[in-house]
Design a protein around this motif. Structure first.
Motif, PDB file in Angstrom:
ATOM      1  N   ARG A 310      -5.239   9.373  -6.462  1.00  0.00           N
ATOM      2  CA  ARG A 310      -4.293   8.265  -6.367  1.00  0.00           C
ATOM      3  C   ARG A 310      -3.460   8.107  -7.630  1.00  0.00           C
ATOM      4  N   ASN A 311      -3.903   8.686  -8.738  1.00  0.00           N
ATOM      5  CA  ASN A 311      -3.155   8.576  -9.985  1.00  0.00           C
ATOM      6  C   ASN A 311      -2.185   9.730 -10.199  1.00  0.00           C
ATOM      7  N   ILE A 312      -2.149  10.682  -9.287  1.00  0.00           N
ATOM      8  CA  ILE A 312      -1.217  11.802  -9.408  1.00  0.00           C
ATOM      9  C   ILE A 312       0.203  11.306  -9.166  1.00  0.00           C
ATOM     10  N   GLU A 313       1.135  11.749  -9.991  1.00  0.00           N
ATOM     11  CA  GLU A 313       2.538  11.389  -9.797  1.00  0.00           C
ATOM     12  C   GLU A 313       2.996  11.835  -8.414  1.00  0.00           C
ATOM     13  N   SER A 314       3.834  11.006  -7.779  1.00  0.00           N
ATOM     14  CA  SER A 314       4.220  11.271  -6.395  1.00  0.00           C
ATOM     15  C   SER A 314       4.956  12.589  -6.224  1.00  0.00           C
ATOM     16  N   ASN A 315       5.674  13.045  -7.254  1.00  0.00           N
ATOM     17  CA  ASN A 315       6.442  14.288  -7.119  1.00  0.00           C
ATOM     18  C   ASN A 315       5.789  15.466  -7.843  1.00  0.00           C
ATOM     19  N   ALA A 316       4.527  15.317  -8.238  1.00  0.00           N
ATOM     20  CA  ALA A 316       3.790  16.416  -8.872  1.00  0.00           C
ATOM     21  C   ALA A 316       3.180  17.269  -7.764  1.00  0.00           C
ATOM     22  N   TRP A 317       4.017  18.077  -7.115  1.00  0.00           N
ATOM     23  CA  TRP A 317       3.613  18.723  -5.865  1.00  0.00           C
ATOM     24  C   TRP A 317       2.507  19.756  -6.062  1.00  0.00           C
ATOM     25  N   VAL A 318       2.569  20.542  -7.151  1.00  0.00           N
ATOM     26  CA  VAL A 318       1.521  21.537  -7.372  1.00  0.00           C
ATOM     27  C   VAL A 318       0.180  20.848  -7.623  1.00  0.00           C
ATOM     28  N   GLU A 319       0.195  19.820  -8.458  1.00  0.00           N
ATOM     29  CA  GLU A 319      -1.031  19.084  -8.749  1.00  0.00           C
ATOM     30  C   GLU A 319      -1.610  18.465  -7.482  1.00  0.00           C
ATOM     31  N   ARG A 320      -0.735  17.925  -6.637  1.00  0.00           N
ATOM     32  CA  ARG A 320      -1.200  17.333  -5.379  1.00  0.00           C
ATOM     33  C   ARG A 320      -1.702  18.413  -4.426  1.00  0.00           C
ATOM     34  N   ALA A 321      -1.013  19.564  -4.408  1.00  0.00           N
ATOM     35  CA  ALA A 321      -1.423  20.666  -3.530  1.00  0.00           C
ATOM     36  C   ALA A 321      -2.828  21.150  -3.865  1.00  0.00           C
ATOM     37  N   GLU A 322      -3.198  21.090  -5.150  1.00  0.00           N
ATOM     38  CA  GLU A 322      -4.485  21.623  -5.571  1.00  0.00           C
ATOM     39  C   GLU A 322      -5.624  20.602  -5.501  1.00  0.00           C
ATOM     40  N   THR A 323      -5.361  19.409  -4.962  1.00  0.00           N
ATOM     41  CA  THR A 323      -6.446  18.462  -4.713  1.00  0.00           C
ATOM     42  C   THR A 323      -7.337  19.001  -3.607  1.00  0.00           C
ATOM     43  N   TYR A 324      -8.557  18.485  -3.541  1.00  0.00           N
ATOM     44  CA  TYR A 324      -9.491  18.964  -2.516  1.00  0.00           C
ATOM     45  C   TYR A 324      -8.921  18.791  -1.110  1.00  0.00           C
ATOM     46  N   LEU A 325      -8.293  17.637  -0.872  1.00  0.00           N
ATOM     47  CA  LEU A 325      -7.761  17.356   0.465  1.00  0.00           C
ATOM     48  C   LEU A 325      -6.749  18.412   0.879  1.00  0.00           C
ATOM     49  N   PHE A 326      -5.743  18.648   0.024  1.00  0.00           N
ATOM     50  CA  PHE A 326      -4.686  19.569   0.427  1.00  0.00           C
ATOM     51  C   PHE A 326      -5.094  21.028   0.276  1.00  0.00           C
ATOM     52  N   ARG A 327      -6.062  21.329  -0.583  1.00  0.00           N
ATOM     53  CA  ARG A 327      -6.599  22.694  -0.610  1.00  0.00           C
ATOM     54  C   ARG A 327      -7.217  23.013   0.747  1.00  0.00           C
ATOM     55  N   SER A 328      -7.984  22.068   1.268  1.00  0.00           N
ATOM     56  CA  SER A 328      -8.598  22.261   2.581  1.00  0.00           C
ATOM     57  C   SER A 328      -7.546  22.416   3.669  1.00  0.00           C
ATOM     58  N   LYS A 329      -6.549  21.538   3.647  1.00  0.00           N
ATOM     59  CA  LYS A 329      -5.500  21.578   4.676  1.00  0.00           C
ATOM     60  C   LYS A 329      -4.698  22.873   4.584  1.00  0.00           C
ATOM     61  N   ARG A 330      -4.413  23.332   3.368  1.00  0.00           N
ATOM     62  CA  ARG A 330      -3.618  24.549   3.199  1.00  0.00           C
ATOM     63  C   ARG A 330      -4.369  25.781   3.700  1.00  0.00           C
ATOM     64  N   SER A 331      -5.634  25.887   3.339  1.00  0.00           N
ATOM     65  CA  SER A 331      -6.420  27.046   3.771  1.00  0.00           C
ATOM     66  C   SER A 331      -6.527  27.096   5.297  1.00  0.00           C
ATOM     67  N   ALA A 332      -6.755  25.939   5.910  1.00  0.00           N
ATOM     68  CA  ALA A 332      -6.856  25.888   7.376  1.00  0.00           C
ATOM     69  C   ALA A 332      -5.520  26.249   8.025  1.00  0.00           C
ATOM     70  N   ALA A 333      -4.421  25.706   7.475  1.00  0.00           N
ATOM     71  CA  ALA A 333      -3.099  25.969   8.048  1.00  0.00           C
ATOM     72  C   ALA A 333      -2.710  27.427   7.891  1.00  0.00           C
ATOM     73  N   LEU A 334      -3.026  28.025   6.747  1.00  0.00           N
ATOM     74  CA  LEU A 334      -2.673  29.429   6.533  1.00  0.00           C
ATOM     75  C   LEU A 334      -3.501  30.339   7.426  1.00  0.00           C
ATOM     76  N   ALA A 335      -4.765  29.992   7.629  1.00  0.00           N
ATOM     77  CA  ALA A 335      -5.599  30.780   8.541  1.00  0.00           C
ATOM     78  C   ALA A 335      -4.993  30.783   9.939  1.00  0.00           C
ATOM     79  N   GLU A 336      -4.556  29.609  10.396  1.00  0.00           N
ATOM     80  CA  GLU A 336      -3.932  29.525  11.712  1.00  0.00           C
ATOM     81  C   GLU A 336      -2.637  30.325  11.756  1.00  0.00           C
ATOM     82  N   ALA A 337      -1.812  30.201  10.716  1.00  0.00           N
ATOM     83  CA  ALA A 337      -0.520  30.895  10.695  1.00  0.00           C
ATOM     84  C   ALA A 337      -0.702  32.405  10.713  1.00  0.00           C
TER      85      ALA A 337
END
Length: 648
Positions: A310-337
Motif C-alpha cells: 500500500r505504500n508503493i507509489e502509484s506509478n512505480a510500475w516495476v515495483e508494483r509488478a514485483e509484489t507477490y500479488l502481481f508476480r502471481s498474476k503475471r506468472s499465471a497470465a503468461l502461462a495461459e498466453a
C-alpha cells in the motif's frame, strides 16, 4: 467445533426467532436484545456462536422463516410477493438494514449535521437546505410561468475535488449528502467511479435535481453479454458462421499482445523463464510458471507485506509488478498466453493469410478451445474500460414527482458525461500497468452503459425511457435509450449488517482460513462479498444460498455505438457513436425533451402538485431531499420530554 452450551444457546435463539412475524420485520431486530433474550452470554468469547447468531438475526430481519422439527431448525428464504407494493416494501426493509445502521454512526451523523448547519458564504448564510427546492415554489412557478421551460434549467456537473462556487461546499460532500437519502446504504465503489450531479440553474444556489454515478461494471452478467453479442460461445458461433480477415487479424494480434504486456525481467532473473524467451520446451516453461504463480499466491495471502504494497507509489510500475500479488498474476497470465500461442499461433504461422489460419484453427478442436480463451480474455480486459454501470441514478424531491429520474438517466449518458469519463480515465491502467511493469493505457471511450432496477416488479424510472438521438447530436431518425435486457437473481451482501460481517470475518480468521482478503486493488472483486463467503464457509453453512438477495432485478442497457460488439471487443479500433460526443449544448436539448415529454404533463396533475407541495423548506423542515436520520427510542423519549417543558 461448537460446544454443547453454544448449541443449546443457538437452539434457544432459533426457537425465539421462529415466533417472529416476518411480515412486520425490517431493520428492527436488535442483535444485542435477541442475544440477551436467548441467554447467549459474551459472544466475543464464542466466535462460532457469534457468527451464527448474528447471521441468523439478519436473515430473519429480511423475512426468512425458521421452523423447528425433530431434526432441528430449518431456515426458509422469503418468496417474492406477487403484490408489487408488498415486494417493494420487503426489498426496502432489506436495504434499510445497512442504510439505517450507517446513518446511526456518529461520523455520518456529524457529517449530515455539518451540512445542515449554516455557514457564511460571501454575504449569505447557507446550508445544504439552500440546495433543495421548495416544492410549493416549484409548483407555483410551473403553473404561472409564461414559458414553463424557464422554470427548471437542468445541467450536468461532474463531481471532482473542487468546491461549489455558490455554496462553498465540496462537490463530493453535496453528492454524498443527497446520496444518503437513498433507500440503500452509501458505499464507495472499487475501481472506476465518476459521481454526477444534476443541478437547476433556475434557482439561486442551483438546487440539486438528482444524482448519478458511472462506475466499473459487474464483470459477468449473462443477460447483458448475450444481448451485446460478445458472450463467448455465441461469438464463437458467429465467427464460425462468418470468419473474416478482420477477426483473424484481431486474434493474431491478441495472442502477441497478451505476451508482450507481461513484465518478465524477474521471471528471467529467477530462472522461471530462459534468457532468450520461453525456451524450446513450452510445456516445461508453462509448468514452471504455474508453480511460480501458486507459490507467490500463497505468499500474498499470508499478508506479510500488505503495508509495503500500500505504500508503493502509484506509478512505480516495476515495483508494483514485483509484489507477490502481481508476480502471481503475471506468472499465471503468461502461462495461459504461452499455451494459447503454442496451440493456436501455429495455425496463423503455417498458413499464408490470417484468414486461412483462422479457418484452419476452427477445424481443430484444441485450437477452438484456445480461441474461446482469447475471447474470454478480451472481454474480461475490455469490460471494465468500454463498459460502465450506472450504479446511482435518481431524482430528489420535489423534482422526483415530475419524473426527473428519467431526466437523470438520459443526462447520465450524455456527451458531457462521456467526454468527462474519457478525460478522467485516459491514463495508465493500474492493473495492466502493474502486469506490464510500464504504463499501459486502456480504451476509455464508452460503448455501453448498463444498470439494474432496485425492484424486480418493474422500474418506472427506466420504463419507456427512450429519446431521439438528435437531442445529443445523433441522427433525427434514430431512437436511443434504456433497453430491457432480461432479469437476474443476483448475489449480494446488502442484507447483512456490519455486525454480522465482523463476526464472520473473525470466525474465518480464527478458523485458519488459507485465503486472506486484504482489500488490495487488483486482488479481486468485492472484498466484502468474499469475506462473508469465507465466514459462512467456516460455519459450514450454504454460502450461495445465503448470499442470494431473494429478489429479482431487471437489467437495462444503453448502447452508445452502432458497432457495439466489434468495438467492445477491440476488433474495431474506432467507435461509431449514435451521438456526437463533442456536442456542448446537449444538456439544454435533453432538458427541453424531458420537459415536453414528461415534466410539464405531470405538473398539470393535481396529485403531482400536492406531492410537490409536501416538500417544504419552512421550519420544521419536512423535505424528501433531507437525510432521514433514524430516531432511536431514547432520542424519541428525550424529544417528547423536552416538547412539554415550560416555554418549549
Amino acid at each position: 467445533m461448537a460446544t454443547r452450551q453454544e448449541r443449546r444457546g443457538f437452539a434457544k435463539l432459533c426457537a425465539l426467532l421462529s415466533e417472529v412475524d416476518t411480515h412486520a420485520v425490517g431493520s428492527g431486530l436488535d442483535h444485542t436484545e435477541w442475544a440477551r433474550a436467548a441467554n447467549l452470554g459474551n459472544l466475543y468469547e464464542q466466535p462460532i456462536l457469534a457468527a451464527a447468531a448474528h447471521t441468523l438475526i439478519d436473515l430473519v430481519d429480511q423475512g426468512w422463516t425458521i421452523t423447528i422439527d425433530k431434526i432441528g431448525p430449518l431456515l426458509r428464504p422469503p418468496s417474492a410477493h406477487d403484490d408489487r407494493q408488498a415486494e417493494k416494501a420487503r426489498i426496502r426493509r432489506q436495504e434499510h438494514v445497512r442504510r439505517d445502521e450507517q446513518l446511526r454512526k456518529p461520523s455520518v451523523r456529524r457529517f449530515v449535521e455539518s451540512m445542515e448547519r449554516g455557514h457564511r458564504h460571501g454575504d449569505d448564510i447557507v446550508s445544504v437546505f439552500n440546495l433543495m427546492r421548495d416544492g410549493g415554489e416549484l409548483a407555483d412557478t410551473l403553473a404561472s410561468a409564461d414559458d414553463p421551460t424557464t422554470a427548471i434549467k437542468p445541467y450536468v456537473q461532474i463531481v471532482d475535488q473542487s468546491t461549489c462556487e455558490l455554496t462553498s461546499f465540496r462537490l463530493h460532500d453535496i453528492w454524498r449528502y443527497f446520496r444518503h437519502t437513498w433507500s440503500n446504504a452509501y458505499a464507495t465503489v472499487p475501481g472506476r467511479s465518476m459521481p454526477i450531479l444534476i443541478r437547476d440553474a433556475a434557482t439561486k444556489h442551483h438546487a440539486v435535481v438528482g444524482l448519478a454515478a458511472i462506475s466499473s461494471p459487474v464483470v459477468q452478467i449473462a443477460e447483458r453479454d448475450t444481448w451485446m453479442g460478445w458472450e463467448t460461445d455465441q461469438f464463437l458461433k458467429a465467427v464460425e458462421a462468418n470468419p473474416t480477415t478482420e477477426i483473424a487479424q484481431w486474434l493474431a494480434n491478441r495472442i502477441q499482445t497478451q505476451i508482450d504486456e507481461i513484465y518478465v525481467t524477474d521471471l528471467v532473473r529467477n530462472g522461471v523463464l530462459e534468457p532468450t524467451g520461453t525456451g524450446t520446451d513450452t510445456a516445461k516453461t508453462v509448468a514452471r510458471l504455474k508453480a511460480d504463480a501458486e507459490r507467490y499466491r500463497q505468499k500474498h495471502h499470508r499478508g506479510s507485506a500488505i503495508r509495503v504494497v500500500r505504500n508503493i507509489e502509484s506509478n512505480a510500475w516495476v515495483e508494483r509488478a514485483e509484489t507477490y500479488l502481481f508476480r502471481s498474476k503475471r506468472s499465471a497470465a503468461l502461462a495461459e498466453a504461452l499455451e494459447i500461442a503454442e496451440c493456436l499461433g501455429q495455425h496463423f504461422e503455417q498458413e499464408a493469410t490470417p484468414l486461412a489460419g483462422l479457418k484452419k484453427a476452427l477445424d481443430d478442436r484444441k485450437a477452438r478451445a484456445q480461441i474461446r480463451r482469447v475471447i474470454r480474455k478480451a472481454r474480461g480486459e475490455r469490460v471494465g474500460t468500454v463498459i460502465a454501470d450506472l450504479t446511482v441514478c435518481g431524482a430528489v424531491a420535489p423534482y422526483n414527482a415530475l419524473a426527473a429520474g428519467k431526466l437523470v438517466g438520459a443526462l447520465a449518458v450524455s456527451p458531457k458525461v462521456l467526454a468527462a469519463y474519457r478525460a478522467k480515465y485516459a491514463r495508465p491502467s493500474e492493473i495492466a500497468s502493474a502486469m506490464a511493469g510500464r504504463p499501459i493505457e486502456r480504451e476509455a471511450r464508452l460503448s455501453f452503459v448498463g444498470t439494474t432496477s432496485l425492484y424486480g416488479t418493474g422500474s418506472s424510472q427506466y420504463n419507456r425511457l427512450f429519446w431521439p438521438a438528435n437531442v445529443m447530436g445523433g441522427a433525427a431518425d434514430v431512437s436511443m435509450g434504456f433497453h430491457e435486457l432480461g432479469r437476474s437473481r443476483s448475489f449480494g451482501t446488502s442484507h447483512f449488517s456490519d455486525e454480522t460481517v465482523a463476526a464472520l470475518v473473525r470466525l474465518s480468521q480464527l478458523n485458519g482460513s488459507l485465503i486472506r482478503v486484504n482489500s488490495i486493488f487488483g486482488e479481486g472483486v468485492s472484498p466484502r462479498l468474499r469475506k462473508i463467503r469465507h465466514g459462512l464457509a467456516a460455519l459450514g453453512w450454504p454460502t450461495n444460498e445465503l448470499l442470494k438477495h431473494g429478489r429479482e432485478r431487471i437489467l437495462y442497457g444503453v448502447p452508445l455505438v452502432k458497432n457495439l460488439r466489434e468495438f467492445s471487443l477491440g476488433i474495431a479500433l474506432e467507435p461509431d457513436y449514435l451521438i456526437d460526443p463533442g456536442m456542448e449544448e446537449a444538456d439544454q436539448k435533453v432538458a427541453a425533451w424531458w420537459l415536453g415529454r414528461w415534466a410539464l404533463r405531470r405538473a398539470a396533475q393535481p396529485a403531482v402538485q400536492d406531492a410537490m407541495r409536501s416538500h417544504r423548506l419552512v421550519r420544521p423542515i419536512q423535505h424528501g431531499a433531507r437525510v432521514p436520520l433514524p430516531v432511536d427510542d431514547d432520542e424519541l423519549l428525550l424529544f417528547s420530554a423536552e416538547s412539554v417543558l415550560p416555554g418549549s
